[in-house]
Design a protein around this motif. Structure first.
Motif, PDB file in Angstrom:
ATOM      1  N   ASP A  59     -21.888 -15.633 -23.631  1.00 41.39           N
ATOM      2  CA  ASP A  59     -21.899 -14.424 -23.506  1.00 41.39           C
ATOM      3  C   ASP A  59     -22.468 -13.007 -22.196  1.00 41.39           C
ATOM      4  O   ASP A  59     -22.587 -12.290 -21.655  1.00 41.39           O
ATOM      5  N   ASP A  60     -23.868 -13.768 -21.621  1.00 36.36           N
ATOM      6  CA  ASP A  60     -24.297 -13.488 -20.233  1.00 36.36           C
ATOM      7  C   ASP A  60     -23.504 -13.370 -18.984  1.00 36.36           C
ATOM      8  O   ASP A  60     -23.593 -13.161 -18.409  1.00 36.36           O
ATOM      9  N   PHE A  61     -21.792 -13.940 -19.123  1.00 37.43           N
ATOM     10  CA  PHE A  61     -21.193 -13.614 -17.749  1.00 37.43           C
ATOM     11  C   PHE A  61     -19.628 -13.142 -18.128  1.00 37.43           C
ATOM     12  O   PHE A  61     -19.733 -13.158 -19.104  1.00 37.43           O
ATOM     13  N   PRO A  62     -19.221 -12.529 -17.141  1.00 39.81           N
ATOM     14  CA  PRO A  62     -18.305 -11.905 -17.277  1.00 39.81           C
ATOM     15  C   PRO A  62     -16.940 -12.745 -18.164  1.00 39.81           C
ATOM     16  O   PRO A  62     -17.171 -14.290 -17.691  1.00 39.81           O
ATOM     17  N   GLU A  63     -15.874 -11.951 -18.366  1.00 36.99           N
ATOM     18  CA  GLU A  63     -15.071 -13.444 -19.208  1.00 36.99           C
ATOM     19  C   GLU A  63     -14.601 -13.905 -18.187  1.00 36.99           C
ATOM     20  O   GLU A  63     -13.425 -14.576 -18.532  1.00 36.99           O
ATOM     21  N   GLU A  64     -14.172 -12.762 -17.204  1.00 44.78           N
ATOM     22  CA  GLU A  64     -13.388 -13.815 -16.301  1.00 44.78           C
ATOM     23  C   GLU A  64     -14.363 -14.733 -14.753  1.00 44.78           C
ATOM     24  O   GLU A  64     -13.420 -16.480 -14.880  1.00 44.78           O
ATOM     25  N   THR A  65     -15.745 -14.988 -15.152  1.00 44.81           N
ATOM     26  CA  THR A  65     -16.031 -15.959 -15.295  1.00 44.81           C
ATOM     27  C   THR A  65     -16.161 -16.873 -16.030  1.00 44.81           C
ATOM     28  O   THR A  65     -16.129 -18.404 -15.460  1.00 44.81           O
ATOM     29  N   ARG A  66     -16.343 -17.327 -17.058  1.00 43.04           N
ATOM     30  CA  ARG A  66     -16.500 -18.312 -18.464  1.00 43.04           C
ATOM     31  C   ARG A  66     -14.997 -18.610 -17.970  1.00 43.04           C
ATOM     32  O   ARG A  66     -14.812 -19.928 -18.575  1.00 43.04           O
ATOM     33  N   ALA A  67     -14.003 -18.003 -18.174  1.00 46.38           N
ATOM     34  CA  ALA A  67     -12.273 -17.976 -17.571  1.00 46.38           C
ATOM     35  C   ALA A  67     -12.789 -19.471 -16.993  1.00 46.38           C
ATOM     36  O   ALA A  67     -12.217 -20.352 -16.926  1.00 46.38           O
ATOM     37  N   ALA A  68     -13.387 -19.018 -15.941  1.00 44.81           N
ATOM     38  CA  ALA A  68     -13.415 -19.762 -14.962  1.00 44.81           C
ATOM     39  C   ALA A  68     -14.463 -21.313 -14.577  1.00 44.81           C
ATOM     40  O   ALA A  68     -13.770 -22.718 -14.664  1.00 44.81           O
ATOM     41  N   VAL A  69     -15.436 -21.286 -15.852  1.00 42.58           N
ATOM     42  CA  VAL A  69     -16.521 -22.452 -16.078  1.00 42.58           C
ATOM     43  C   VAL A  69     -15.154 -23.298 -17.156  1.00 42.58           C
ATOM     44  O   VAL A  69     -15.218 -24.334 -16.957  1.00 42.58           O
ATOM     45  N   ARG A  70     -14.211 -22.515 -17.986  1.00 42.12           N
ATOM     46  CA  ARG A  70     -13.831 -23.622 -18.958  1.00 42.12           C
ATOM     47  C   ARG A  70     -12.194 -24.095 -18.112  1.00 42.12           C
ATOM     48  O   ARG A  70     -12.378 -25.244 -18.181  1.00 42.12           O
ATOM     49  N   HIS A  71     -11.681 -23.361 -16.805  1.00 41.67           N
ATOM     50  CA  HIS A  71     -11.245 -24.504 -16.556  1.00 41.67           C
ATOM     51  C   HIS A  71     -11.845 -25.480 -15.414  1.00 41.67           C
ATOM     52  O   HIS A  71     -11.393 -26.585 -15.449  1.00 41.67           O
ATOM     53  N   ILE A  72     -12.792 -25.112 -15.251  1.00 37.61           N
ATOM     54  CA  ILE A  72     -13.186 -26.188 -13.726  1.00 37.61           C
ATOM     55  C   ILE A  72     -13.849 -27.501 -15.212  1.00 37.61           C
ATOM     56  O   ILE A  72     -13.685 -28.763 -14.263  1.00 37.61           O
ATOM     57  N   LEU A  73     -14.571 -26.870 -16.621  1.00 32.33           N
ATOM     58  CA  LEU A  73     -15.028 -28.091 -17.126  1.00 32.33           C
ATOM     59  C   LEU A  73     -13.840 -28.750 -18.117  1.00 32.33           C
ATOM     60  O   LEU A  73     -13.988 -29.824 -17.481  1.00 32.33           O
ATOM     61  N   LEU A  83     -10.182 -22.942  -5.925  1.00 32.01           N
ATOM     62  CA  LEU A  83     -10.739 -23.703  -4.866  1.00 32.01           C
ATOM     63  C   LEU A  83     -11.427 -24.725  -5.681  1.00 32.01           C
ATOM     64  O   LEU A  83     -11.535 -25.786  -4.558  1.00 32.01           O
ATOM     65  N   SER A  84     -11.939 -24.843  -7.177  1.00 33.34           N
ATOM     66  CA  SER A  84     -12.195 -25.866  -7.461  1.00 33.34           C
ATOM     67  C   SER A  84     -11.207 -26.818  -7.672  1.00 33.34           C
ATOM     68  O   SER A  84     -11.623 -28.075  -7.211  1.00 33.34           O
ATOM     69  N   ASP A  85      -9.383 -26.651  -7.600  1.00 34.98           N
ATOM     70  CA  ASP A  85      -8.500 -27.084  -7.828  1.00 34.98           C
ATOM     71  C   ASP A  85      -8.433 -27.776  -6.135  1.00 34.98           C
ATOM     72  O   ASP A  85      -8.081 -28.801  -6.278  1.00 34.98           O
ATOM     73  N   LEU A  86      -8.482 -27.226  -5.593  1.00 31.16           N
ATOM     74  CA  LEU A  86      -8.227 -27.340  -4.294  1.00 31.16           C
ATOM     75  C   LEU A  86      -8.888 -28.406  -3.407  1.00 31.16           C
ATOM     76  O   LEU A  86      -8.446 -29.895  -2.946  1.00 31.16           O
ATOM     77  N   VAL A  87     -10.023 -28.520  -3.701  1.00 26.96           N
ATOM     78  CA  VAL A  87     -12.056 -29.477  -3.737  1.00 26.96           C
ATOM     79  C   VAL A  87     -11.153 -30.420  -4.283  1.00 26.96           C
ATOM     80  O   VAL A  87     -11.635 -31.861  -3.333  1.00 26.96           O
ATOM     81  N   ASP A  88     -11.044 -30.338  -5.564  1.00 30.41           N
ATOM     82  CA  ASP A  88     -10.664 -32.186  -6.396  1.00 30.41           C
ATOM     83  C   ASP A  88      -9.094 -32.415  -5.854  1.00 30.41           C
ATOM     84  O   ASP A  88      -9.053 -33.806  -5.384  1.00 30.41           O
ATOM     85  N   HIS A  89      -8.596 -31.786  -5.745  1.00 26.75           N
ATOM     86  CA  HIS A  89      -7.241 -32.637  -4.891  1.00 26.75           C
ATOM     87  C   HIS A  89      -7.701 -32.714  -3.457  1.00 26.75           C
ATOM     88  O   HIS A  89      -7.275 -34.274  -2.972  1.00 26.75           O
ATOM     89  N   LEU A  90      -8.224 -32.568  -2.685  1.00 20.95           N
ATOM     90  CA  LEU A  90      -8.288 -33.214  -1.394  1.00 20.95           C
ATOM     91  C   LEU A  90      -9.611 -34.297  -2.231  1.00 20.95           C
ATOM     92  O   LEU A  90      -9.503 -34.989  -0.423  1.00 20.95           O
TER      93      LEU A  90
END
Length: 183
Positions: A11-25, A48-55
């Motif tokens: 809860d220390d972070f906005p939902e959009e940030t938390r969603a990105a955290v969940r996606h990357i993990l 951007l994380s997906d792009l780095v992973d792909h490359l």
């Protein structure tokens, strides 16, 4: 110390940030910097994380070639954190110490394999000189085709972006890490 905390799914972070955290993990299983900082950008961080992973893992390049290209970008950006991490990965993947040293010291390329010299030359030209010679372009294109040429270019470019993110966050390599030779 970094300028912002590494986000988490709390809860220390906005939902959009938390969603990105969940996606990357969920997609990468870990969230090292700079991917962790990119979660502040929400959906853009995910993409951007997906792009780095792909490359890094899903191109026509070998892992040794990929790590050599990343190390070349780290040298161009003077990014010790990326350098330390990817030198280790590169050596494990089969990147030769001689190639790593040539990148680090801006050494000559004539003692390297043709592929090592080509990757480093492309990186030096595009990232440091600001222009790519016709000879380098043709050599890389003939060796890797248009797809490989663009994969190499995108890979090195995305690591320049990563270096910028780390620079903004003031995220430093550990003192005991392998640092770049000062210019």
């Amino acid at each position: 110390m970094p300028r912002l905390p590494i986000p988490s799914d709390t809860d220390d972070f906005p939902e959009e940030t938390r969603a990105a955290v969940r996606h990357i993990l969920a997609t990468r299983k870990s969230m090292p910097p700079p991917s962790s900082y990119l979660t502040y950008a929400g959906k853009a961080g995910e993409l951007l994380s997906d792009l780095v992973d792909h490359l890094r893992y899903h191109t026509t390049l070998t892992q040794a070639e990929t790590e050599l290209a990343i190390c070349t970008a780290a040298r161009a950006a003077n990014a010790n954190y990326i350098w330390a991490s990817h030198v280790k990965r590169g050596l494990t993947a089969g990147t030769r110490e001689e190639a790593i040293n040539a990148i680090d010291t801006y050494g000559p390329l004539d003692e390297l394999t043709a592929d090592e010299a080509m990757i480093i030359r492309l990186g030096r030209e595009v990232l440091e000189e600001g222009t790519v010679s016709d000879d380098t372009f043709q050599t890389v294109r003939e060796r890797y085709g248009e797809k490989g040429l663009m994969e190499l270019t995108a890979l090195m470019s995305v690591y320049m972006m990563n270096a910028s993110v780390l620079r903004v966050m003031d995220h430093q390599a550990a003192e005991d890490a392998r640092h770049l030779t000062p210019r």
